[in-house]
Design an enzyme around this catalytic site. Structure first.
Site, PDB file in Angstrom:
ATOM      1  N   ASP A  43       0.821  -1.217   0.000  1.00  0.00           N
ATOM      2  CA  ASP A  43       0.000   0.000   0.000  1.00  0.00           C
ATOM      3  C   ASP A  43       0.853   1.264   0.000  1.00  0.00           C
ATOM      4  O   ASP A  43       2.001   1.242   0.428  1.00  0.00           O
ATOM      5  CB  ASP A  43      -0.891   0.009   1.253  1.00  0.00           C
ATOM      6  CG  ASP A  43      -2.339  -0.281   0.911  1.00  0.00           C
ATOM      7  OD1 ASP A  43      -2.596  -0.695  -0.231  1.00  0.00           O
ATOM      8  OD2 ASP A  43      -3.191  -0.094   1.780  1.00  0.00           O
ATOM      9  N   LYS A  67      -4.236   2.921  -1.964  1.00  0.00           N
ATOM     10  CA  LYS A  67      -5.180   4.023  -2.069  1.00  0.00           C
ATOM     11  C   LYS A  67      -4.596   5.159  -1.264  1.00  0.00           C
ATOM     12  O   LYS A  67      -4.026   4.966  -0.220  1.00  0.00           O
ATOM     13  CB  LYS A  67      -6.518   3.625  -1.460  1.00  0.00           C
ATOM     14  CG  LYS A  67      -7.107   2.401  -2.105  1.00  0.00           C
ATOM     15  CD  LYS A  67      -8.605   2.507  -2.192  1.00  0.00           C
ATOM     16  CE  LYS A  67      -9.030   2.549  -3.621  1.00  0.00           C
ATOM     17  NZ  LYS A  67     -10.101   3.423  -3.913  1.00  0.00           N
ATOM     18  N   MET A  84      -7.442  10.240   9.131  1.00  0.00           N
ATOM     19  CA  MET A  84      -7.827  10.918   7.879  1.00  0.00           C
ATOM     20  C   MET A  84      -8.590  12.205   8.167  1.00  0.00           C
ATOM     21  O   MET A  84      -9.517  12.562   7.447  1.00  0.00           O
ATOM     22  CB  MET A  84      -8.695   9.971   7.007  1.00  0.00           C
ATOM     23  CG  MET A  84      -7.947   8.741   6.571  1.00  0.00           C
ATOM     24  SD  MET A  84      -8.995   7.486   5.815  1.00  0.00           S
ATOM     25  CE  MET A  84      -9.629   6.616   7.241  1.00  0.00           C
TER      26      MET A  84
HETATM   27  N1  SAH Z   1      -4.787   0.881   8.755  1.00  0.00           N
HETATM   28  C1  SAH Z   1      -4.120   2.100   9.178  1.00  0.00           C
HETATM   29  C2  SAH Z   1      -4.956   3.330   8.894  1.00  0.00           C
HETATM   30  C3  SAH Z   1      -5.195   3.600   7.434  1.00  0.00           C
HETATM   31  S1  SAH Z   1      -6.130   5.056   7.160  1.00  0.00           S
HETATM   32  C4  SAH Z   1      -3.762   1.999  10.655  1.00  0.00           C
HETATM   33  O1  SAH Z   1      -4.227   1.074  11.342  1.00  0.00           O
HETATM   34  O2  SAH Z   1      -2.989   2.813  11.126  1.00  0.00           O
HETATM   35  C5  SAH Z   1      -4.852   6.230   6.839  1.00  0.00           C
HETATM   36  C6  SAH Z   1      -4.793   7.246   7.944  1.00  0.00           C
HETATM   37  O3  SAH Z   1      -4.110   6.711   9.069  1.00  0.00           O
HETATM   38  C7  SAH Z   1      -4.007   8.487   7.589  1.00  0.00           C
HETATM   39  O4  SAH Z   1      -4.806   9.422   6.880  1.00  0.00           O
HETATM   40  C8  SAH Z   1      -3.649   9.016   8.958  1.00  0.00           C
HETATM   41  O5  SAH Z   1      -4.740   9.636   9.577  1.00  0.00           O
HETATM   42  C9  SAH Z   1      -3.372   7.723   9.702  1.00  0.00           C
HETATM   43  N2  SAH Z   1      -1.941   7.358   9.674  1.00  0.00           N
HETATM   44  C10 SAH Z   1      -1.413   6.229   9.190  1.00  0.00           C
HETATM   45  N3  SAH Z   1      -0.075   6.213   9.366  1.00  0.00           N
HETATM   46  C11 SAH Z   1       0.234   7.369   9.992  1.00  0.00           C
HETATM   47  C12 SAH Z   1       1.451   7.932  10.461  1.00  0.00           C
HETATM   48  N4  SAH Z   1       2.621   7.298  10.339  1.00  0.00           N
HETATM   49  N5  SAH Z   1       1.396   9.153  11.067  1.00  0.00           N
HETATM   50  C13 SAH Z   1       0.227   9.795  11.227  1.00  0.00           C
HETATM   51  N6  SAH Z   1      -0.956   9.303  10.798  1.00  0.00           N
HETATM   52  C14 SAH Z   1      -0.952   8.100  10.195  1.00  0.00           C
END
Ligand code: SAH
Length: 262
Positions: A37, A59, A171
């Site tokens: 991803d 995505k 997000m």
């Molecule tokens: N499955 C992922 C989330 C995917 S949705 C999880 O469990 O973390 C994507 C969102 O996750 C981003 O828009 C942001 O809000 C958050 N996100 C993911 N990685 C991040 C990071 N390293 N730092 C800050 N926000 C993060």
């Protein structure tokens, strides 16, 4: 379907490779094909076999992305060729990661799938700043919520603001004005602490610690961008007690105030 391969649905954690689980590392090492991803740190690819094929499939809000249906078809197709497939997602695959949809599609197609949980950004990212998502003195729990829903309907800010839980908003950056407005209208105090963290756990991590009535201006001033996590709640007041050290991959708890006065 005895010659069918298998899909590992792997959560890669929030970014820092050292936050991968041992099981994720093993599964990556077994894969013939890796579908990775957009948000996943490419440094994970060091655990992949040298001859494994790597497919970029992700995505990303507002950017060019691979349609979900294509990804699901591809996973089924590869597994049916007898291959071991690693589907790698950021954080945890079942937290705002569409892992549920992919597993449903694989099950419908009769393909074996095993899920490897990862550290979700909502827990791992606040931790880098010393923010515990729950703390007995400050909240009754934690709520994970998306700031960007498929149907465009806003979360129930009234219910969330009165829940007594820490709000961890994924997000949310592009809708920060709407989020703050919703919470203020719901009666959340202007002084409620808010943290916004971009690229959490990576060497490029940047953050803003602010409060509800000032966070929009602070984020604009610092120019923070997605991917970013928004944390709303009194636990954010604990933020100054830890510094993230991406080189060593863990939150190094140091009392900055004590260091400053030393
Ligand atoms: N499955 C992922 C989330 C995917 S949705 C999880 O469990 O973390 C994507 C969102 O996750 C981003 O828009 C942001 O809000 C958050 N996100 C993911 N990685 C991040 C990071 N390293 N730092 C800050 N926000 C993060």
């Amino acid at each position: 379907m005895s010659n069918t391969g298998k899909v590992w649905l792997i959560g890669a954690g929030p970014g820092d490779v050292e936050l991968l689980t041992l099981k994720a590392v093993r599964a990556l090492g077994e894969a013939d094909v890796v579908l990775i991803d957009a948000l996943v740190n490419r440094a994970m690819l060091r655990f992949v076999k040298p001859n494994a094929r790597v497919i970029e499939a992700g995505k990303r809000g507002g950017h060019r992305s691979t349609p979900q249906a294509f990804i699901e078809r591809k996973l089924v197709q590869l597994a049916r060729q007898g291959l071991t497939v690693a589907r790698v997602k950021g954080g945890d695959p079942y937290v705002f990661g569409r892992g549920g949809e992919e597993v449903q599609a694989l099950c419908r197609a009769g393909v074996a799938v095993e899920v490897v949980s990862g550290i979700t950004a909502g827990i791992g990212v606040p931790a880098t700043l010393g923010i515990p998502v729950t703390h007995r003195e400050f909240c009754r729990g934690v709520t994970f919520v998306t700031g960007n829903t498929r149907d465009g309907v806003q979360p129930d800010w009234q219910a969330l603001s009165g829940s007594g839980t820490t709000l961890v908003i994924y997000m949310g950056l592009s809708n920060l004005v709407g989020i703050v407005g919703g919470l203020r209208e719901a009666g959340m105090p202007a002084s409620m602490p808010v943290a916004v963290v971009q690229n959490g756990t990576l060497s490029t991590q940047r953050s803003v610690i602010s409060r509800l009535d000032r966070v929009v201006a602070a984020v604009a001033r610092e120019g923070l961008q997605s991917p970013a996590l928004v944390v709303v709640g009194k636990v954010v007041t604990l933020a100054s007690h830890a510094v993230h050290d991406p080189v060593h991959g863990a939150a190094r708890i140091t009392d900055q105030l004590a260091r400053k006065s030393a």
